[in-house]
Write an enzyme that holds these catalytic residues in place. Structure first.
Site, PDB file in Angstrom:
ATOM      1  CG  LEU A  96      31.411  73.503  27.821  1.00  0.00           C
ATOM      2  CD1 LEU A  96      30.852  74.054  29.127  1.00  0.00           C
ATOM      3  CD2 LEU A  96      31.286  71.991  27.770  1.00  0.00           C
ATOM      4  CG  ASN A 110      34.770  78.255  33.977  1.00  0.00           C
ATOM      5  OD1 ASN A 110      35.319  77.202  34.277  1.00  0.00           O
ATOM      6  ND2 ASN A 110      35.374  79.183  33.261  1.00  0.00           N
ATOM      7  CG  HIS A 112      39.286  82.728  33.419  1.00  0.00           C
ATOM      8  ND1 HIS A 112      39.708  81.828  32.472  1.00  0.00           N
ATOM      9  CD2 HIS A 112      39.937  83.887  33.167  1.00  0.00           C
ATOM     10  CE1 HIS A 112      40.577  82.426  31.669  1.00  0.00           C
ATOM     11  NE2 HIS A 112      40.734  83.669  32.073  1.00  0.00           N
ATOM     12  CB  SER A 139      36.587  85.826  37.619  1.00  0.00           C
ATOM     13  OG  SER A 139      37.492  86.912  37.523  1.00  0.00           O
ATOM     14  CB  THR A 144      26.887  83.242  28.675  1.00  0.00           C
ATOM     15  OG1 THR A 144      28.122  83.960  28.486  1.00  0.00           O
ATOM     16  CG2 THR A 144      26.217  83.721  29.961  1.00  0.00           C
ATOM     17  CD  GLU A 146      31.565  87.552  25.833  1.00  0.00           C
ATOM     18  OE1 GLU A 146      32.580  88.261  25.860  1.00  0.00           O
ATOM     19  OE2 GLU A 146      30.448  87.940  26.209  1.00  0.00           O
ATOM     20  CG  ASP A 148      37.142  82.246  29.835  1.00  0.00           C
ATOM     21  OD1 ASP A 148      36.619  81.282  30.425  1.00  0.00           O
ATOM     22  OD2 ASP A 148      38.259  82.189  29.301  1.00  0.00           O
ATOM     23  CD  GLU A 177      42.121  79.170  40.415  1.00  0.00           C
ATOM     24  OE1 GLU A 177      41.899  77.947  40.391  1.00  0.00           O
ATOM     25  OE2 GLU A 177      42.870  79.738  39.605  1.00  0.00           O
TER      26      GLU A 177
END
Length: 216
Positions: A96, A110, A112, A139, A144, A146, A148, A177
């Site tokens: 993004l 998100n 991961h 996780s 943000t 950055e 992941d 998850e």
């Protein structure tokens, strides 16, 4: 029960995490409600999952746009027609743009498949085995600029078995998850979770750098 929290989910593929979110939001007194599912691929099976649940679906093909910024601008416009309080990435295979991330600052989550900050990016299960790690997991984090790298909300930790393959690890991680993502979304919908200046905050308290840890 808290006021309803409208959620938009972004997908690119099969949507197994989407299904976990659908199941959680349609069961019991959960203030989160999935208003729409948006895919960047018309063949994403997650769209069928959403339709089966009576959820609005939209397709926005990134290949129809010149550059990431143009696609992300159109995606923002589409998402905002649903006025969500939260945007959830569930296997959305797009990096993004900074403008997109800033637009949804503090309301973009998100998941991961690694114990971040380890193994950002792809092929996490293979990389865990190659490194000889004895633990693996997944996780949920705030997004943000950055990759992941946003503040962690919750992590599920599983042991790596001596006979594990990337496929067996992936299967066990998926189970976790499907537990922790609906949990984090519910915390947000209930007003318990928010993004602080440098860390995620739960019930007004800063979470540790690892987020809330769940060991299995």
């Amino acid at each position: 029960m808290p006021a309803r929290c409208d959620v938009v989910v972004l997908i690119s593929g099969s949507g197994s995490n989407l299904q976990a979110l659908i199941d959680a939001t349609q069961a019991g007194e959960n203030p989160a409600r999935i208003r729409a599912v948006i895919a960047n691929r018309a063949d994403a099976y997650g769209l069928e999952r959403a339709k089966a649940a009576g959820i609005d679906t939209q397709v926005l093909d990134h290949k129809a746009f010149v550059g990431r910024e143009a696609f992300d601008a159109a995606l923002i416009e589409l998402i905002d027609t649903f006025t969500p309080q939260l945007v959830v990435l569930a296997g959305f295979m797009r990096i993004l743009s900074p403008d997109f991330v800033r637009h949804y600052q503090g309301r973009l989550l998100n998941i991961h498949p690694s114990l971040l900050p380890k193994y950002k990016g792809l092929h996490t299960h293979q990389r865990v085995l190659e490194a000889g790690d004895n633990e693996h997991g997944c996780s949920v984090h705030f997004v943000t600029e950055e990759l992941d790298g946003g503040p962690l909300v919750v992590q599920a930790v599983i042991p790596v078995q001596s006979d594990d393959s990337p496929e067996s690890l992936a299967k066990r991680v998926h189970v976790q998850e499907h537990y922790i993502y609906p949990l984090a979304v519910r915390w947000f919908a209930e007003g318990r979770l928010r993004l602080g200046p440098h860390v995620a905050m739960l019930d007004g308290q800063p979470l540790p750098a690892t987020g809330h840890l769940i060991r299995t």
